[in-house]
Design a protein around this motif. Sequence first.
Motif, PDB file in Angstrom:
ATOM      1  N   UNK A 102       0.831  -1.201   0.000  1.00 18.91           N
ATOM      2  CA  UNK A 102       0.000   0.000   0.000  1.00 18.91           C
ATOM      3  C   UNK A 102       0.867   1.253   0.000  1.00 18.91           C
ATOM      4  N   UNK A 103       2.009   1.188   0.700  1.00 18.85           N
ATOM      5  CA  UNK A 103       2.904   2.352   0.743  1.00 18.85           C
ATOM      6  C   UNK A 103       3.500   2.632  -0.628  1.00 18.85           C
ATOM      7  N   UNK A 104       3.741   1.613  -1.404  1.00 18.18           N
ATOM      8  CA  UNK A 104       4.294   1.802  -2.749  1.00 18.18           C
ATOM      9  C   UNK A 104       3.289   2.474  -3.684  1.00 18.18           C
ATOM     10  N   UNK A 105       2.034   2.212  -3.460  1.00 13.81           N
ATOM     11  CA  UNK A 105       0.991   2.709  -4.357  1.00 13.81           C
ATOM     12  C   UNK A 105       0.486   4.096  -3.985  1.00 13.81           C
ATOM     13  N   UNK A 106       0.929   4.632  -2.876  1.00 14.96           N
ATOM     14  CA  UNK A 106       0.414   5.930  -2.449  1.00 14.96           C
ATOM     15  C   UNK A 106       1.070   7.049  -3.283  1.00 14.96           C
ATOM     16  N   UNK A 107       0.296   8.004  -3.602  1.00 11.86           N
ATOM     17  CA  UNK A 107       0.787   9.130  -4.423  1.00 11.86           C
ATOM     18  C   UNK A 107       1.143  10.309  -3.525  1.00 11.86           C
ATOM     19  N   UNK A 108       1.753  11.319  -4.145  1.00 13.36           N
ATOM     20  CA  UNK A 108       2.131  12.525  -3.404  1.00 13.36           C
ATOM     21  C   UNK A 108       0.894  13.172  -2.798  1.00 13.36           C
ATOM     22  N   UNK A 109      -0.185  13.207  -3.561  1.00 14.95           N
ATOM     23  CA  UNK A 109      -1.421  13.801  -3.066  1.00 14.95           C
ATOM     24  C   UNK A 109      -1.978  13.003  -1.886  1.00 14.95           C
ATOM     25  N   UNK A 110      -1.829  11.689  -1.953  1.00 17.68           N
ATOM     26  CA  UNK A 110      -2.309  10.835  -0.861  1.00 17.68           C
ATOM     27  C   UNK A 110      -1.531  11.098   0.406  1.00 17.68           C
ATOM     28  N   UNK A 111      -0.219  11.279   0.295  1.00 10.91           N
ATOM     29  CA  UNK A 111       0.612  11.563   1.468  1.00 10.91           C
ATOM     30  C   UNK A 111       0.207  12.895   2.075  1.00 10.91           C
ATOM     31  N   UNK A 112       0.027  13.899   1.219  1.00 14.88           N
ATOM     32  CA  UNK A 112      -0.388  15.219   1.721  1.00 14.88           C
ATOM     33  C   UNK A 112      -1.759  15.141   2.385  1.00 14.88           C
ATOM     34  N   UNK A 113      -2.618  14.323   1.839  1.00 12.08           N
ATOM     35  CA  UNK A 113      -3.955  14.154   2.419  1.00 12.08           C
ATOM     36  C   UNK A 113      -3.850  13.527   3.787  1.00 12.08           C
ATOM     37  N   UNK A 114      -3.012  12.502   3.928  1.00  7.52           N
ATOM     38  CA  UNK A 114      -2.821  11.835   5.226  1.00  7.52           C
ATOM     39  C   UNK A 114      -2.227  12.805   6.234  1.00  7.52           C
ATOM     40  N   UNK A 115      -1.239  13.578   5.791  1.00 10.72           N
ATOM     41  CA  UNK A 115      -0.626  14.540   6.712  1.00 10.72           C
ATOM     42  C   UNK A 115      -1.620  15.606   7.118  1.00 10.72           C
ATOM     43  N   UNK A 116      -2.484  15.982   6.208  1.00 11.51           N
ATOM     44  CA  UNK A 116      -3.507  16.985   6.517  1.00 11.51           C
ATOM     45  C   UNK A 116      -4.485  16.464   7.563  1.00 11.51           C
ATOM     46  N   UNK A 117      -4.702  15.148   7.586  1.00 13.52           N
ATOM     47  CA  UNK A 117      -5.644  14.584   8.545  1.00 13.52           C
ATOM     48  C   UNK A 117      -5.036  14.570   9.945  1.00 13.52           C
ATOM     49  N   UNK A 118      -3.728  14.654  10.049  1.00 19.96           N
ATOM     50  CA  UNK A 118      -3.076  14.626  11.349  1.00 19.96           C
ATOM     51  C   UNK A 118      -3.254  15.944  12.099  1.00 19.96           C
ATOM     52  N   UNK A 119      -3.522  17.039  11.370  1.00 16.06           N
ATOM     53  CA  UNK A 119      -3.647  18.345  12.010  1.00 16.06           C
ATOM     54  C   UNK A 119      -4.961  18.499  12.714  1.00 16.06           C
TER      55      UNK A 119
END
Length: 119
Positions: A102-119
């Motif tokens: 799953x980590x290999x398939x994640x895109x840059x936008x997906x990472x930013x989305x996940x980080x945005x959910x942490x705030x």
Amino acid sequence: MFEGVDASAGSLTIDGITISSENLAQNAITRIDTALSRIGGFRAEIGAKINAIESTIRNESNQSLMLSSANQRIEDTDFAKVMAEKISLDIVQQAGVSVAMQARNITKEGILSLLGQLE
């Protein structure tokens, strides 16, 4: 084991029996009756010892069977523990592989989305 049992003719006082007269024949019968009574006592004593030996053999056999059964249960438990540990490791390994995929398939936008959910 049977050292106290002396069933010889001498110990039973039946050696040298003669029945040449009525008195000697009567005496012989008395001595033979006494000897038979003592032999009966010997047989009872020996029978009791044989019963004790047979009981000990049965008890030892029963304990051996119970020990064998306990050993089998321990082996079964050890096997179950090893299998449970293996299954647990397999699950952890499969979860790790799944996360890596799953980590290999994640895109840059997906990472930013996940980080945005942490705030």
